[in-house]
Design an enzyme around this catalytic site. Structure first.
Site, PDB file in Angstrom:
ATOM      1  N   ASP A 153     -84.100-105.156   2.436  1.00  0.00           N
ATOM      2  CA  ASP A 153     -85.137-104.975   3.454  1.00  0.00           C
ATOM      3  C   ASP A 153     -86.462-104.551   2.869  1.00  0.00           C
ATOM      4  O   ASP A 153     -87.474-104.549   3.555  1.00  0.00           O
ATOM      5  CB  ASP A 153     -84.721-103.857   4.423  1.00  0.00           C
ATOM      6  CG  ASP A 153     -83.588-104.283   5.315  1.00  0.00           C
ATOM      7  OD1 ASP A 153     -83.567-105.434   5.733  1.00  0.00           O
ATOM      8  OD2 ASP A 153     -82.717-103.430   5.575  1.00  0.00           O
TER       9      ASP A 153
HETATM   10  C1  BGC Z   1     -84.727 -98.592   3.909  1.00  0.00           C
HETATM   11  C2  BGC Z   1     -83.690 -99.657   3.906  1.00  0.00           C
HETATM   12  C3  BGC Z   1     -83.376-100.032   5.312  1.00  0.00           C
HETATM   13  C4  BGC Z   1     -84.653-100.439   6.022  1.00  0.00           C
HETATM   14  C5  BGC Z   1     -84.461-100.863   7.443  1.00  0.00           C
HETATM   15  C6  BGC Z   1     -85.917 -99.032   4.687  1.00  0.00           C
HETATM   16  O1  BGC Z   1     -86.837 -98.012   4.750  1.00  0.00           O
HETATM   17  O2  BGC Z   1     -85.080 -98.270   2.590  1.00  0.00           O
HETATM   18  O3  BGC Z   1     -82.558 -99.244   3.207  1.00  0.00           O
HETATM   19  O4  BGC Z   1     -82.467-101.083   5.341  1.00  0.00           O
HETATM   20  O5  BGC Z   1     -85.579 -99.414   5.977  1.00  0.00           O
HETATM   21  O6  BGC Z   1     -84.151 -99.814   8.290  1.00  0.00           O
HETATM   22  C1  NOJ Z   2     -79.743-100.728   4.416  1.00  0.00           C
HETATM   23  C2  NOJ Z   2     -79.568-101.727   5.501  1.00  0.00           C
HETATM   24  O1  NOJ Z   2     -78.676-101.257   6.469  1.00  0.00           O
HETATM   25  C3  NOJ Z   2     -79.059-103.016   4.976  1.00  0.00           C
HETATM   26  O2  NOJ Z   2     -79.044-103.956   5.996  1.00  0.00           O
HETATM   27  C4  NOJ Z   2     -79.885-103.496   3.807  1.00  0.00           C
HETATM   28  O3  NOJ Z   2     -79.299-104.652   3.308  1.00  0.00           O
HETATM   29  C5  NOJ Z   2     -79.999-102.449   2.741  1.00  0.00           C
HETATM   30  N1  NOJ Z   2     -80.505-101.262   3.312  1.00  0.00           N
HETATM   31  C6  NOJ Z   2     -80.867-102.895   1.571  1.00  0.00           C
HETATM   32  O4  NOJ Z   2     -82.219-102.859   1.877  1.00  0.00           O
END
Ligand code: BGC
Ligand code: NOJ
Length: 841
Positions: free
Chosen positions: A499
């Site tokens: 993400d």
């Molecule tokens: C986090 C991710 C997460 C994303 C969506 C980001 O700030 O680092 O791990 O999946 O937000 O919520």
């Molecule tokens: C946490 C999120 O829940 C997941 O969907 C995502 O793939 C990872 N972060 C990596 O960014």
């Protein structure tokens, strides 16, 4: 007393343990309340859920941690972990809690046992022992709390007991923001020993909550300020200090529920009290009694009666344990390493159930407000969970697929209460559709139930445009094929699995969400760059795609299968032509068409995500790409606490990459040890025959292996967290190594499912396949062998694996019930127990 920690010196480090595993009872036993972080457990696995820490902090909710929150919790509080289900004891002026917090009076003894769906906290002070068992019984919308008080002294004791729960005004987001309204809406009813929470019940809500105890009480409080005092805290509530409830009646402000009881116990005597914190929904025409005002309590009373004796509680607990026996009886292993056994047989499967239920919504790191169910997250959760209750997995897969769009794109998240896609987050996450192919395949591989493909599943929850699940798989597959960039690789869109790689964001303004912000630069192109490409999605496609092809072949759709296979082959070719960096695979092309994750880059030269899927789909295998990549990973990414996501860490903000470069080096997606994708490498190493390497990575992060270093790791040693501080942690402040190995974001992570897959399917090698159970271990060469029992499609397989030649991978012979079979796919049987012997070599 001084809390005894198990401290010892090994391998040059002091190790501190805060508890131990009790494998017989399937419990983790915490021996001090002062764990390095609150160590929590989950209660409930159907509709009513609770989070509970080792000091009884936490909260409960019905189905949806945001929209139907029942009790309050204070995230990010000072001190940590405030808000919970507290029992206070005032024993002649000594005030204490069985779970130590919030009063924090030193206890004479303390223990917390987190088990499968229940938690038992025991505290002892001045010869009075209080043991509290918390659980959500099967099929029950409430939390049962049984308090057993025992006078272990030699003379009679009179003391006061207070319960405490603070109601949340249902919508957790509104509850912590809309005070101008909320301070005037709180309403309760008190009826005997039952306190009812009925805020908004008269108006638009058809549900209420209650807190009961199965005995007469000497008083109560329902108004927080009366109970606690405006300038006091949970640690010194006025009523408790005064040794008497105020019988306050909430009318606005903050409604709570507290029972008060004076108790006398003779020497050696025990008393058991059973509290129920329950949730009730009523049909609109039956909400009130005849006066049109008083709550209709029929359902609540029936619930209370269900658990109003210790015998009924014992039966409820036994029933819960029996259901876990069943769930955990499907896959069981005995290996040379008891840490592996306890992960596979107990804790990893347990965590898979919890992540399946809650996706990424409610933990001590996920506030229960921000995120409902994730499309990609929940699909991946199926992989670790499907063998436990395939029916629920099927239902979930259909719910998820119902939030897909006709072109194969998907809502990235949906709310569990409404099951509707979340428009705030929207879609265009490039990896999402592929996970659906993987979850449906996993379901069929487990069950042999191909009928899931015929289910009519809506698009965007609109049944009028429903299509079969098979069609959903098709649009998923072609969503990738139809959205390729200049190198014939999938467009990265808003983000892929990571993400935080936001190649179309170019955000320079605080507050813009990296996940949802659309840069005007890309508006004309539909919201995202038509140049930025994700190599990770390319390799995920070549890894996932063959499942779709196999499904088509099974259905006799050979032409469609050939067409799909041609797309996979083309993708592999494109990857080798444009995304092979010589020793590993690139991560992406950014919106300028520049390489990301290449030797040519100044920082972030190698990324973990594309590598494992590439290896597992044999991309470039004939050129030795698999072994070269594994070597590079070992050299550049591996550490004693796991594999970092990328290396070197980003030390400045790269506007073209987005969120990833906002984290200090070593944290989260910027070179943190992101345990989820460690599993892909564990799988890949095992797939490539490197069993020793696979097991090394497995044991670096598997929670039971971190127990000895809990003082560094900090989070629960029985469950995975999303992230562990990487080798660059602290580098931004010139203290590289600070927080290296420190866990964060425990519990709700795709790591649970993927590591379950890694250890059970890739290392131990029990792989459900379309045609039967395949056995293909890839283990440490030092192992002499191991045993597995696996229930599968109605039969039970008792498998003994022998490794006389001490290889990592390879099978010499397989016999089933004494008869040698060809290959390593076990026949599907019509029931019965079947003995399988596998000789590796
Ligand atoms: C986090 C991710 C997460 C994303 C969506 C980001 O700030 O680092 O791990 O999946 O937000 O919520
Ligand atoms: C946490 C999120 O829940 C997941 O969907 C995502 O793939 C990872 N972060 C990596 O960014």
């Amino acid at each position: 007393m001084i809390y005894v920690l198990k401290i010892y010196f090994l391998g040059g480090i002091w190790h501190m343990k805060f508890g131990h595993f009790d494998d017989q009872t399937r419990e983790y036993v915490i021996e001090t309340p002062k764990t390095p972080y609150p160590w929590i457990n989950y209660l409930g696995s159907e509709a009513f859920f609770g989070l509970i820490s080792n000091t009884a902090g936490g909260y409960c909710f019905y189905k949806d941690a945001r929209l139907r929150r029942i009790t309050r919790y204070r995230y990010n509080n000072v001190p940590i972990d405030m808000g919970g289900r507290y029992f206070y004891i005032n024993d002649n002026g000594t005030v204490w809690n069985p779970g130590w917090s919030p009063v924090k009076t030193e206890l004479d003894a303390y223990e917390c046992r987190h088990g499968m769906g229940y938690t038992i906290i025991t505290g002892k002070k001045n010869d009075l022992k209080a043991q509290v068992t918390f659980f959500v019984p099967n099929g029950y919308d409430g939390e049962v709390q049984q308090v057993v008080l025992t006078n272990e002294g030699s003379s009679a004791k009179t003391f006061k007991l207070f319960s405490f729960a603070e109601w949340c005004l249902w919508d957790a987001q509104d509850d912590c923001t809309n005070f101008q309204r909320n301070f005037s809406t709180g309403r309760v009813e008190v009826d005997g020993s039952v306190i009812y929470h009925k805020t908004e019940y008269r108006d638009r809500r058809n549900h209420y909550a209650f807190y009961s105890v199965n005995d007469a009480i000497d008083g109560y409080d329902t108004d927080r300020d009366s109970f606690i005092g405006l300038y006091n805290g949970f640690n010194n509530p006025e009523a408790v200090l005064a040794g008497k409830a105020t019988d306050s009646f909430a009318d606005g402000w903050s409604p709570i529920a507290s029972h008060y009881k004076e108790i006398t116990l003779a020497a050696g005597e025990s008393k058991t009290l059973i509290f129920v914190l329950g949730y009730v929904e009523m049909p609109v025409d039956q909400k009130f009694e005849a006066d049109g005002k008083t709550i209709n309590k029929v359902k609540a009373k029936a619930m209370i009666e269900k658990f109003d004796t210790p015998e009924k509680v014992a039966a409820g607990l036994a029933d819960l344990k029996a259901s876990w026996d069943k769930l955990l009886g499907i896959l069981n292993v005995t290996t040379p390493d008891d840490k592996v056994d306890r992960m596979v047989n107990i804790w990893n499967q347990y965590q898979c159930m919890v992540t399946f239920n809650l996706s990424r919504s409610a933990s001590y790191f996920e506030s229960g407000i921000g995120r409902g169910m994730g499309f990609r997250d929940s699909n991946q959760d199926i992989l670790g969970f499907v063998h436990q209750i395939p029916d629920r997995a099927k239902e979930r897969i259909i719910d998820i697929a119902s939030t897909q769009f006709p072109d194969g794109g998907c809502y990235h998240q949906y709310q569990p209460l409404t099951k509707k896609g979340n428009a705030d987050i929207g879609g265009d996450f490039s990896d999402d559709p592929l996970w659906l192919i993987l979850s449906v395949s996993a379901y069929i591989k487990e069950t042999g139930d191909w009928s899931i493909l015929d289910e009519m599943v809506p698009y965007d929850n609109d049944m009028s445009v429903a299509q079969t699940m098979l069609e959903h798989l098709k649009v998923s597959f072609y969503h990738i094929v139809n959205n390729l960039g200049p190198h014939g690789l999938p467009l990265a869109m808003r983000a892929d699995w990571n993400d935080c790689i936001n190649l179309s964001c170019y955000s320079d303004t605080p507050g813009e969400s990296f996940q949802t912000y659309t840069n005007p630069k890309f508006k004309a192109e539909g919201g995202y760059s038509k140049v930025a490409e994700s190599v990770m999605v390319a390799t995920l496609f070549t890894y996932t795609g063959p499942n779709y092809v196999a499904i088509l072949k099974h259905l006799g759709k050979d032409d469609e299968a050939a067409a799909a296979q041609a797309e996979i082959d083309k993708m592999k070719k494109n990857i080798m032509e444009s995304a092979w960096d010589g020793d590993w695979f690139l991560r992406a092309y950014d919106a300028n068409g520049e390489k990301m994750g290449s030797k040519e880059c100044e920082e972030g030269q190698i990324f973990i995500e594309p590598q494992g899927f590439a290896i597992m789909s044999d991309v470039g295998k004939e050129q030795g790409a698999d072994k070269k990549t594994l070597a590079a990973i070992d050299e550049r990414l591996n550490t004693e606490f796991g594999l970092v996501l990328n290396n070197p860490a980003f030390t400045k903000y790269y506007i073209q990459y987005g969120e990833i470069s906002t984290y200090p080096g070593g944290y989260k997606e910027n070179a943190g040890i992101f345990t989820h994708n460690n599993a892909w490498i564990i799988c890949a190493a095992a797939y490539a025959g490197e069993g020793d390497q696979a097991f090394k990575y497995y044991s670096e992060i598997a929670p039971a292996f971190t127990e000895d270093t809990s003082d560094i790791h900090k989070t629960e040693p029985y469950v995975y967290g999303q992230m562990i501080g990487g080798k660059d942690a602290g580098s931004d402040i010139g203290r590289t190594g600070k927080n290296f190995g420190q866990g964060k974001n425990s519990w709700l992570t795709g790591t649970a499912a993927w590591n379950m897959v890694a250890i059970s399917q890739y290392i131990l090698g029990v792989q459900p396949d379309f045609d039967g159970l395949k056995i293909d271990p890839s283990i440490p060469s030092s192992w002499d062998g191991f045993k597995i029992t696996r229930k599968y499609r109605g039969a039970e397989y008792a498998v003994t694996i022998k490794n006389p030649d001490h290889v990592c991978k390879g099978i010499k012979s397989v016999t089933v019930d004494g008869n040698a079979i060809e290959g390593n796919i076990l026949p599907v049987f019509d029931g019965g127990v079947h003995n399988v012997e596998v000789v590796m070599g």
